[in-house]
Design an enzyme around this catalytic site. Structure first.
Site, PDB file in Angstrom:
ATOM      1  N   GLU A 165     -39.184 -51.593  43.434  1.00  0.00           N
ATOM      2  CA  GLU A 165     -38.582 -50.301  43.094  1.00  0.00           C
ATOM      3  C   GLU A 165     -37.815 -49.690  44.256  1.00  0.00           C
ATOM      4  O   GLU A 165     -36.737 -49.114  44.079  1.00  0.00           O
ATOM      5  CB  GLU A 165     -39.670 -49.328  42.629  1.00  0.00           C
ATOM      6  CG  GLU A 165     -39.162 -47.956  42.229  1.00  0.00           C
ATOM      7  CD  GLU A 165     -38.253 -47.999  41.006  1.00  0.00           C
ATOM      8  OE1 GLU A 165     -37.046 -47.730  41.169  1.00  0.00           O
ATOM      9  OE2 GLU A 165     -38.738 -48.301  39.910  1.00  0.00           O
TER      10      GLU A 165
ATOM     11  N   LYS B 200     -27.234 -53.589  46.470  1.00  0.00           N
ATOM     12  CA  LYS B 200     -27.945 -52.759  45.484  1.00  0.00           C
ATOM     13  C   LYS B 200     -27.332 -52.869  44.090  1.00  0.00           C
ATOM     14  O   LYS B 200     -28.059 -52.968  43.096  1.00  0.00           O
ATOM     15  CB  LYS B 200     -27.951 -51.306  45.964  1.00  0.00           C
ATOM     16  CG  LYS B 200     -28.792 -51.091  47.223  1.00  0.00           C
ATOM     17  CD  LYS B 200     -28.639 -49.688  47.776  1.00  0.00           C
ATOM     18  CE  LYS B 200     -29.470 -49.495  49.030  1.00  0.00           C
ATOM     19  NZ  LYS B 200     -29.269 -48.156  49.636  1.00  0.00           N
TER      20      LYS B 200
ATOM     21  N   VAL C 143     -33.679 -50.244  45.773  1.00  0.00           N
ATOM     22  CA  VAL C 143     -32.462 -49.552  45.356  1.00  0.00           C
ATOM     23  C   VAL C 143     -32.773 -48.068  45.205  1.00  0.00           C
ATOM     24  O   VAL C 143     -33.710 -47.697  44.494  1.00  0.00           O
ATOM     25  CB  VAL C 143     -31.923 -50.078  44.008  1.00  0.00           C
ATOM     26  CG1 VAL C 143     -30.692 -49.288  43.575  1.00  0.00           C
ATOM     27  CG2 VAL C 143     -31.592 -51.562  44.104  1.00  0.00           C
TER      28      VAL C 143
ATOM     29  N   GLY D 256     -33.963 -45.858  47.339  1.00  0.00           N
ATOM     30  CA  GLY D 256     -35.065 -45.242  48.078  1.00  0.00           C
ATOM     31  C   GLY D 256     -36.158 -44.759  47.145  1.00  0.00           C
ATOM     32  O   GLY D 256     -36.805 -45.533  46.455  1.00  0.00           O
TER      33      GLY D 256
ATOM     34  N   GLY E 186     -34.932 -42.513  53.669  1.00  0.00           N
ATOM     35  CA  GLY E 186     -35.909 -41.659  54.331  1.00  0.00           C
ATOM     36  C   GLY E 186     -37.292 -42.262  54.253  1.00  0.00           C
ATOM     37  O   GLY E 186     -37.653 -42.931  53.280  1.00  0.00           O
TER      38      GLY E 186
ATOM     39  N   THR F 232     -40.200 -47.902  60.140  1.00  0.00           N
ATOM     40  CA  THR F 232     -40.034 -46.630  59.435  1.00  0.00           C
ATOM     41  C   THR F 232     -40.708 -46.646  58.070  1.00  0.00           C
ATOM     42  O   THR F 232     -41.522 -45.763  57.752  1.00  0.00           O
ATOM     43  CB  THR F 232     -38.538 -46.310  59.270  1.00  0.00           C
ATOM     44  OG1 THR F 232     -37.938 -46.221  60.561  1.00  0.00           O
ATOM     45  CG2 THR F 232     -38.356 -44.994  58.536  1.00  0.00           C
ATOM     46  N   VAL F 233     -40.392 -47.639  57.248  1.00  0.00           N
ATOM     47  CA  VAL F 233     -40.941 -47.667  55.890  1.00  0.00           C
ATOM     48  C   VAL F 233     -42.406 -48.087  55.899  1.00  0.00           C
ATOM     49  O   VAL F 233     -43.243 -47.498  55.202  1.00  0.00           O
ATOM     50  CB  VAL F 233     -40.121 -48.597  54.979  1.00  0.00           C
ATOM     51  CG1 VAL F 233     -40.714 -48.626  53.566  1.00  0.00           C
ATOM     52  CG2 VAL F 233     -38.671 -48.135  54.917  1.00  0.00           C
TER      53      VAL F 233
END
Length: 401
Positions: free
Chosen positions: A124, A200, A127, A129, A297, A11-12
């Site tokens: 970055e 996180k 934590v 998104g 997301g 996904t990422v």
């Protein structure tokens, strides 16, 4: 031109490639030169995908290629991510990652390796998104002494609690709906038990105080025991229930936890609903500053990763200083932390409760056979010792007002 490799095309990872391709011109302008994906490492092949010819299955192809200046790690987990990231840094390649498990467990070590090689380890997206919070902690808030961090750090649990509040539904029903909509994983344990938020807050706290805070030391409580009845009480108080990752220093001692809390509308995090995240950082000079946005997301997280890539390009062979020492910062025992508590017990023990607590505020939610109340400020240990004497204890939720 800077050439990079992306580890993991899920996904990422696929989002990172999409962002780099879609915004290629503006990224090149901001980075000072073009950025091109040369390799994508994955166990799978992707026939018909634009990256089909860039896919490799052997990490050493990337490690041994001097053209690769930056490695983007989006595999998740610590194995083999830790090995690949460490080797990349030791070879002088900068690394940008969205992997909170990796950063929470090995952040201090990897930051120091990057510094020793005049490279960068940037995270970055680990934590919040797409919410920029790591860079502000490192660069924008450096004149302040951080006193407290309090955040809604997981979109899945925030969505579930929002739906429970709005619809009067039970946890299991909303969880099932969240899974059907793709907001919750098939195995939602890491989210609903608070483990994701715990990692996180450990990262944020480590950066705020410049020392290693082990996530294993942070008291963690999820949302699985929150009920529709709890929300009836919350509504009668003009409150809502959110799950927070929190840390603060009191008298030189660090207190940290992940747990549901009741908050009222004057709290800036009260209106943070659905899958959104928000982090409130309190500095001794600045006061409160809040970071808000999509905490998960594909595009949001990928955007944060690519912002790190741009930063790495702009600082090629120059380490961006991150203060994160190996020295461990201990978390004070949970029994010593002070809180107020909302409590539900059987109505038969109402008088006993009135005598047992120095301060008590009754709460009427119209639920027969129960007595709800809010305690004064007391330590967790004092509260647990007192409640051990009650036979009809139902639940308790910490109070953030």
């Amino acid at each position: 031109m800077i050439k990079i490799a992306v580890l993991g095309y899920g996904t990422v990872g696929s989002g990172v490639v999409k962002v780099l391709n879609t915004n290629a011109n503006i990224i090149a302008k901001r980075a000072g030169q073009e950025v091109e994906v040369k390799y994508v490492l994955d166990l799978r092949d992707f026939p018909g995908d634009p990256v089909e010819r860039k896919v490799v299955h052997d990490f050493n192809v990337i490690l041994d290629d001097p053209e690769i200046s930056i490695v983007v790690e989006t595999m998740g987990g610590t194995k083999p991510a830790y090995e690949y990231v460490k080797k990349s840094l030791l070879s002088g390649k900068s690394v940008c990652t969205s992997n909170k498990e990796l950063v929470a467990a090995y952040g201090a070590e990897l930051v120091h390796i990057a510094k020793s090689k005049s490279a960068n380890f940037l995270f970055e997206a680990s934590v919040g998104g797409g919410i920029p919070v790591i860079r502000p902690l490192n660069q924008s808030l450096t004149a302040d002494k951080i006193e407290q961090i309090n955040g809604i750090l997981n979109g899945t649990t925030n969505y579930i609690l929002t739906k429970m509040a709005n619809d009067g539904s039970d946890f299991e029903d909303v969880l099932k709906e969240a899974q059907e909509l793709g907001y919750a994983e098939k195995d939602p344990t890491a989210d609903v038990e608070g483990y994701d938020a715990c990692r996180k807050i450990a990262i944020l706290t480590s950066l705020a105080y410049g020392q290693q805070v082990d996530y294993q030391d942070i008291y963690t409580e999820g949302i699985t025991k929150i009920t529709a009845e709890d929300f009836k009480y919350a509504r009668s108080m003009g409150a809502s229930i959110k799950i927070f990752g929190s840390s603060k220093k009191v008298g030189g001692r660090l207190y940290a936890m992940v747990a549901p809390q009741m908050i009222k509308s004057d709290n800036p995090l009260f209106a943070v609903n659905d899958v959104f995240n928000a982090i409130c950082v309190t500095g001794n000079m600045l006061g409160d500053v809040m970071f808000y946005g999509k905490g998960a997301g594909k595009e949001a997280t990928a955007s944060a990763v690519v912002s790190d890539v741009v930063d790495a390009v702009k600082h090629m062979n120059i380490n961006v200083m991150t203060i994160w020492e190996d020295e461990k910062l201990p978390v004070a025992p949970m029994d010593e932390m002070k809180n107020r508590f909302f409590v539900r017990i059987g109505a038969a023990e109402k008088e006993k409760a009135m005598k047992a607590f120095d301060e008590i505020e009754a709460v009427d939610a119209g639920i027969d056979g129960e007595f709800g109340f809010v305690t004064g400020v007391m330590t967790e240990g004092e509260f647990n010792d007192t409640m051990a004497e009650f036979e009809t204890f139902i639940t308790r939720i910490r109070v953030g007002f």
